[in-house]
Every structure is written in structure tokens, then in C-alpha cells.
Design a protein around this motif. Sequence first.
Motif, PDB file in Angstrom:
ATOM      1  N   ASN A  37       0.834  -1.195   0.000  1.00  0.00           N
ATOM      2  CA  ASN A  37       0.000   0.000   0.000  1.00  0.00           C
ATOM      3  C   ASN A  37       0.873   1.251   0.000  1.00  0.00           C
ATOM      4  OD1 ASN A  37      -2.507  -1.160  -0.124  1.00  0.00           O
ATOM      5  ND2 ASN A  37      -2.785  -1.272   2.078  1.00  0.00           N
ATOM      6  N   LEU A  38       1.981   1.176   0.740  1.00  0.00           N
ATOM      7  CA  LEU A  38       2.930   2.291   0.708  1.00  0.00           C
ATOM      8  C   LEU A  38       3.566   2.425  -0.677  1.00  0.00           C
ATOM      9  CD1 LEU A  38       4.860   2.227   4.114  1.00  0.00           C
ATOM     10  CD2 LEU A  38       3.412   4.048   3.228  1.00  0.00           C
ATOM     11  N   VAL A  39       3.827   1.296  -1.312  1.00  0.00           N
ATOM     12  CA  VAL A  39       4.338   1.325  -2.677  1.00  0.00           C
ATOM     13  C   VAL A  39       3.328   2.023  -3.584  1.00  0.00           C
ATOM     14  CG1 VAL A  39       4.969  -0.094  -4.669  1.00  0.00           C
ATOM     15  CG2 VAL A  39       5.764  -0.733  -2.395  1.00  0.00           C
ATOM     16  N   ASP A  40       2.048   1.728  -3.360  1.00  0.00           N
ATOM     17  CA  ASP A  40       0.961   2.376  -4.087  1.00  0.00           C
ATOM     18  C   ASP A  40       1.035   3.898  -3.918  1.00  0.00           C
ATOM     19  OD1 ASP A  40      -1.718   1.956  -5.459  1.00  0.00           O
ATOM     20  OD2 ASP A  40      -2.360   3.097  -3.716  1.00  0.00           O
ATOM     21  N   THR A  41       1.208   4.347  -2.667  1.00  0.00           N
ATOM     22  CA  THR A  41       1.331   5.777  -2.386  1.00  0.00           C
ATOM     23  C   THR A  41       2.581   6.358  -3.051  1.00  0.00           C
ATOM     24  OG1 THR A  41       0.219   5.467  -0.258  1.00  0.00           O
ATOM     25  CG2 THR A  41       1.461   7.501  -0.540  1.00  0.00           C
ATOM     26  N   PHE A  42       3.674   5.589  -3.044  1.00  0.00           N
ATOM     27  CA  PHE A  42       4.916   6.054  -3.651  1.00  0.00           C
ATOM     28  C   PHE A  42       4.732   6.309  -5.150  1.00  0.00           C
ATOM     29  CE2 PHE A  42       8.780   4.806  -6.007  1.00  0.00           C
ATOM     30  CZ  PHE A  42       9.637   5.818  -5.590  1.00  0.00           C
ATOM     31  N   PHE A  43       4.078   5.378  -5.840  1.00  0.00           N
ATOM     32  CA  PHE A  43       3.871   5.548  -7.277  1.00  0.00           C
ATOM     33  C   PHE A  43       2.949   6.739  -7.569  1.00  0.00           C
ATOM     34  CE2 PHE A  43       5.004   0.901  -7.695  1.00  0.00           C
ATOM     35  CZ  PHE A  43       6.193   1.135  -8.375  1.00  0.00           C
ATOM     36  N   ILE A  44       1.916   6.906  -6.735  1.00  0.00           N
ATOM     37  CA  ILE A  44       1.016   8.045  -6.931  1.00  0.00           C
ATOM     38  C   ILE A  44       1.755   9.354  -6.685  1.00  0.00           C
ATOM     39  CG2 ILE A  44      -1.053   9.213  -6.031  1.00  0.00           C
ATOM     40  CD1 ILE A  44      -2.216   6.443  -5.469  1.00  0.00           C
ATOM     41  N   SER A  45       2.667   9.368  -5.704  1.00  0.00           N
ATOM     42  CA  SER A  45       3.425  10.591  -5.417  1.00  0.00           C
ATOM     43  C   SER A  45       4.280  11.010  -6.613  1.00  0.00           C
ATOM     44  CB  SER A  45       4.316  10.392  -4.185  1.00  0.00           C
ATOM     45  OG  SER A  45       5.421   9.534  -4.468  1.00  0.00           O
ATOM     46  N   MET A  46       4.639  10.047  -7.461  1.00  0.00           N
ATOM     47  CA  MET A  46       5.437  10.365  -8.647  1.00  0.00           C
ATOM     48  C   MET A  46       4.612  11.132  -9.687  1.00  0.00           C
ATOM     49  SD  MET A  46       7.548   6.764  -9.015  1.00  0.00           S
ATOM     50  CE  MET A  46       8.459   7.273 -10.478  1.00  0.00           C
ATOM     51  N   LEU A  52      -1.464  13.275  -5.379  1.00  0.00           N
ATOM     52  CA  LEU A  52      -1.254  12.707  -4.048  1.00  0.00           C
ATOM     53  C   LEU A  52      -2.258  13.290  -3.051  1.00  0.00           C
ATOM     54  CD1 LEU A  52       0.463  10.889  -2.221  1.00  0.00           C
ATOM     55  CD2 LEU A  52       2.012  12.821  -1.873  1.00  0.00           C
ATOM     56  N   ALA A  53      -2.488  14.604  -3.123  1.00  0.00           N
ATOM     57  CA  ALA A  53      -3.469  15.241  -2.253  1.00  0.00           C
ATOM     58  C   ALA A  53      -4.877  14.751  -2.573  1.00  0.00           C
ATOM     59  CB  ALA A  53      -3.402  16.756  -2.402  1.00  0.00           C
ATOM     60  N   ALA A  54      -5.179  14.574  -3.874  1.00  0.00           N
ATOM     61  CA  ALA A  54      -6.515  14.110  -4.269  1.00  0.00           C
ATOM     62  C   ALA A  54      -6.806  12.729  -3.688  1.00  0.00           C
ATOM     63  CB  ALA A  54      -6.615  14.082  -5.801  1.00  0.00           C
ATOM     64  N   VAL A  55      -5.831  11.811  -3.781  1.00  0.00           N
ATOM     65  CA  VAL A  55      -6.023  10.477  -3.227  1.00  0.00           C
ATOM     66  C   VAL A  55      -6.082  10.528  -1.705  1.00  0.00           C
ATOM     67  CG1 VAL A  55      -4.991   8.177  -3.019  1.00  0.00           C
ATOM     68  CG2 VAL A  55      -4.983   9.346  -5.219  1.00  0.00           C
TER      69      VAL A  55
END
Length: 458
Positions: A37-46, A52-55
Motif C-alpha cells: 500500500n505504501l508502494v501504491d502511495t509512492f507511485f502516486i506521489s510520482m 497525491l493530495a486528491a487520493v
Amino acid sequence: MSSSSAVNDLLKGQLGPTLKNMTMPVIVGMITMMTFNLVDTFFISMLGTQPLAAVSFTFPVTFAVISLSIGLSIGTSAVIARIIGQGSLTQARNFATASLYLSAVLVTFIAITIFLFSRPIFFSMGASESSYMLLMDYMNVWLSGCVLLILPMICNAIFRANGETKLPSYGMAGAGVLNAILDPVLIFGFGPVPALGIQGAALASVISWSAACLLILYVLGAKQKRIYYWPHDWPATFDGIKQIAAIGLPAAGANMLTPLAMGVLTAIAACYGEPVVAALGVGSRIESIACIVVLALSMTLPPLVSQNFGARQIVRAHDAYRLTAKFVLIWQAGIAVLLAITSPWLANLFSNDPEVQAVLTWYIVIMPIGYGLQGVVILTNSSFNALHKPNNAVMLSLLRFFVFFLPLAYLGGFMWGVNGLFIGAVAGNVLTAIVAWRWLNKLFKRFECMQQQEEMAV
């Protein structure tokens, strides 16, 4: 593991080793799932700060659905474990079937409601029009598949009620690995697969958990015969729905206060700008990893408490609660120190925005101070439900969020800015933990006295 051997472990095995043997597989599965899930956040941050704020705006809403599922899984575990402790295995199978149908219907209803009222929900949290358009790309996919996301949680509760934790943990781990593989492919595109952005992150979650759902249902029904795919005994099924709902719905209500509080906190954070909301979203994901042992124990302690409560071994159930609470305080103190040391590195890992990095660093330093005490509150809530006192759990959650956590966070933010939000939240966890510890110990003592009086009367 057979049902009988699991019962013997929960009712007669040494508390420390029994809890360890049940909890370790859960921790492994949850670490795998939450790491990805953190990996998911990492990819979205890219994709940038705005995606990132929207999610991050979606976290309180998606967690509300997950909290409903957690509450229903608590009711499922408490009722079925008590029945197993009393030796009624056929009734336990009927009740397990009832829990799956009840959960599917309720989650579908909630998902439709969120979709219909998505605009007022997200705008009340401070989302802008551009953020709303982005986050709905994520939510439309997530809501369409959320029933398949939550059914494995209910299945896992059925396994845990029987004392089995390895199989559901393997399912969680497998779903996490599959989600991590699909994330970059669906978010950024690969070969013939188009880049779907944050919509791809939601689709990866739905696909991975759908696969886990089908596998776990097959094992639970076809292999282990712990559920019926279609209700086998309608009167028993309706009785199961009634009993599980009596605990599960109040537990779900108590759990859904967490995303409600997160939503209010996100709305407060939105006043400081999107970088603060983004930092809060990342910090929440890091918190889920930091508190993984607490969450695992909150899943494995209730079946032990419920089975021993059903077998009238009240002192043993009380000892299990005290043992886990003391362990959590020590463990989370060590985690807090580790996070404080690594906070600059973690902040740099998840964002290139200096403002996001600054807020996230302070979040990681301040918030973990209260994680151990938050853990005591979580274990107390799960134990209240295991003892079939769901209203106590609701009252404790209301007290935590609306008397301590949110008022003190708001006051801290008013006095000291963004960092004050975090300081106030920690203070709220401290005060709630004191109340929780005294309240549940008093309840256990009352049960012990009642049992002694009954034995003397006989």
C-alpha cells in the motif's frame, strides 16, 4: 489446523506463546499488504502533489467502508468464537454464512450512498473542483469493486474465530504482492496497457483483492467446510444475522468514527493548503505500518477472549488483555524512537516538495509518541466487543474522538499551527488510554466477582 485443536490452543495453551503463534502470521500478511500500500502511495506521489493530495482526500471515505467491514468482522469473530467455545460447530458454520451475506448487502448499500453523495462529501472535506475530478477517477473504480475488497476480511474473521491465522495471512500477502506488481503497470502504462494514473491504482487494488476473495472463499467453503455458499438453515442464518449485527453494527459504528475523525482532521489540514493534506495522507499510510503489531493483536486477541468468555474462563481472558496491552506500550515506544531517527529520510522518499517534506517530518516525529496509548484504546475496544459489550466500545470511541482527539487537535492547531494538530492528537490518545484501561479492568473484575458468586451458590 482443525477446529478442535484450535479451541484447545485458545482455551488451554500458554497465553504468551498462543498469542504469538496466532499473531505472527497475521503480522507477516499485514506487513506485506501494507508495505505494498505504501508502494501504491509512492507511485502516486510520482504523479505530483495534486494527485497525491486528491487520493489523500479519499482515505477517510475508503476507510469508512473498510471500518464497516472491520466492525462486521469483529462481530463475526466474537459470536463465532463464543459458539465454538461452547462446542456448537454446526451453528458456527451457519453463522459464518450469515456474516458473509450481511456484509455484502451492507457494503453495497454504503458504496452506492457514497457514490450518490460524493460531491458534498468531498467538498465538505475541503477538496477543490480539480481535486474532486481527480479523486473521482479513483473512487469510481474503488467503489465498483469494494464488495470484493471487504469479503476477504470477513472470511479472515471466520478463520481467526477457529484459531486459524496462517491461511488468511497468506491470502493477504498474496493480494499485496499482486497489487504491487499491477500498480506501476496500470498507473504508468506498459506495452499495450495504457497509463491510467490514479485510476490505475484503484484498479490494481480491485483486481488483487478479487483474486484473494475467490481463493479464500474456495478454501473456506469447499476445502474446510466452515461456510455454506448458500444458506443451509434459514432460521439459523437469520439468528446469526441478528446476533452478528448486534455486535458488528455498533463495532462498525465505533470503527467508522475513525475515518470521520480523519475527515474532520483532513478538513482542518486543508485550511493550510494541499501540501499539508498530502503530508497527512502519506503520514496515515506510514502510521498503518508503524501500528501493524497493534492491528494484528486487535485481530487475534478477540477470538481468545471470546472463546474463554464462552468457556467461562474470565481470569484467563483478563490476563490476555493485560499481557497484550503492556507489550504494545513497550513495542510502540521502540517504534517511535526508530521513526524519529528515520523521519527525514522517509519524508524525502515520499515527496520532492519541500513543504510536504517539512510537515511530514514533524508528523513522523510527533504522532508516534501516542501510538502505544492508541494501541491500548484499540485493544480495549476489540476486547469490549469480544465480551459482547459493543455499546461500551462505541462510547469509548465517541469519547476518544469528540471529547479528546479532535478538540485537542483543533486547540493545538489554533495555538501552534500544523505541528499543534499533531501534539493535540497525541494528548487525546493519552487521556483516552487512561480511561480505556481503567474501564475494561473494572468490567473484567465485575465478571470475575459474578462468576465467584455463582460458583459459591452452587
